[in-house]
Design a protein around this motif. Structure first.
Motif, PDB file in Angstrom:
ATOM      1  N   THR A  49      70.569  36.024  67.306  1.00 21.73           N
ATOM      2  CA  THR A  49      70.172  34.674  67.707  1.00 21.73           C
ATOM      3  C   THR A  49      69.062  34.732  68.743  1.00 21.73           C
ATOM      4  OG1 THR A  49      71.981  34.605  69.303  1.00 21.73           O
ATOM      5  CG2 THR A  49      72.380  33.581  67.166  1.00 21.73           C
ATOM      6  N   SER A  50      69.089  35.728  69.607  1.00 22.75           N
ATOM      7  CA  SER A  50      68.041  35.843  70.628  1.00 22.75           C
ATOM      8  C   SER A  50      66.679  36.093  69.983  1.00 22.75           C
ATOM      9  CB  SER A  50      68.371  36.957  71.624  1.00 22.75           C
ATOM     10  OG  SER A  50      68.517  38.203  70.960  1.00 22.75           O
ATOM     11  N   ASP A  51      66.647  36.868  68.885  1.00 26.37           N
ATOM     12  CA  ASP A  51      65.381  37.124  68.192  1.00 26.37           C
ATOM     13  C   ASP A  51      64.858  35.865  67.500  1.00 26.37           C
ATOM     14  OD1 ASP A  51      65.266  39.796  68.971  1.00 26.37           O
ATOM     15  OD2 ASP A  51      66.294  40.505  67.163  1.00 26.37           O
ATOM     16  N   ILE A  52      65.759  35.092  66.909  1.00 28.53           N
ATOM     17  CA  ILE A  52      65.361  33.833  66.262  1.00 28.53           C
ATOM     18  C   ILE A  52      64.777  32.892  67.307  1.00 28.53           C
ATOM     19  CG2 ILE A  52      66.193  31.758  65.081  1.00 28.53           C
ATOM     20  CD1 ILE A  52      66.195  34.025  63.185  1.00 28.53           C
ATOM     21  N   GLU A  53      65.492  32.722  68.421  1.00 28.35           N
ATOM     22  CA  GLU A  53      65.045  31.799  69.459  1.00 28.35           C
ATOM     23  C   GLU A  53      63.746  32.254  70.108  1.00 28.35           C
ATOM     24  OE1 GLU A  53      68.471  31.149  71.926  1.00 28.35           O
ATOM     25  OE2 GLU A  53      69.560  30.227  70.254  1.00 28.35           O
ATOM     26  N   GLU A  54      63.590  33.552  70.302  1.00 28.04           N
ATOM     27  CA  GLU A  54      62.343  34.093  70.862  1.00 28.04           C
ATOM     28  C   GLU A  54      61.173  33.805  69.921  1.00 28.04           C
ATOM     29  OE1 GLU A  54      60.729  38.546  71.305  1.00 28.04           O
ATOM     30  OE2 GLU A  54      62.531  38.135  72.490  1.00 28.04           O
TER      31      GLU A  54
END
Length: 71
Positions: A49-54
């Motif tokens: 999720t952190s990669d998607i949001e980034e």
């Protein structure tokens, strides 16, 4: 590491949570664009999720109105 950094989603879950279609994610992977992903097995793709949001934050376009410069 926070909880959101550890949470992984399948392309179907990414579509449900963020509205990015699975086939669009597939095209982005093929084109070597888009968010980072994990190739867990030859047929299993996961996204943090952190990669998607980034990726979403990096691709946010600021308009004149959002900057407070409306004509």
């Amino acid at each position: 590491m926070t909880t959101s950094e550890c949470l992984t989603l399948t392309p179907t879950q990414v579509e449900a949570k963020y509205g990015i279609k699975r086939n669009h994610l597939s095209q982005l992977r093929y084109q070597h664009r888009g968010p980072r992903f994990i190739q867990a097995t030859p047929r299993t793709v996961l996204y943090r999720t952190s990669d998607i949001e980034e990726w979403l934050n990096a691709n946010t376009v600021e308009t004149r109105e959002s900057k407070g410069l409306a004509a």
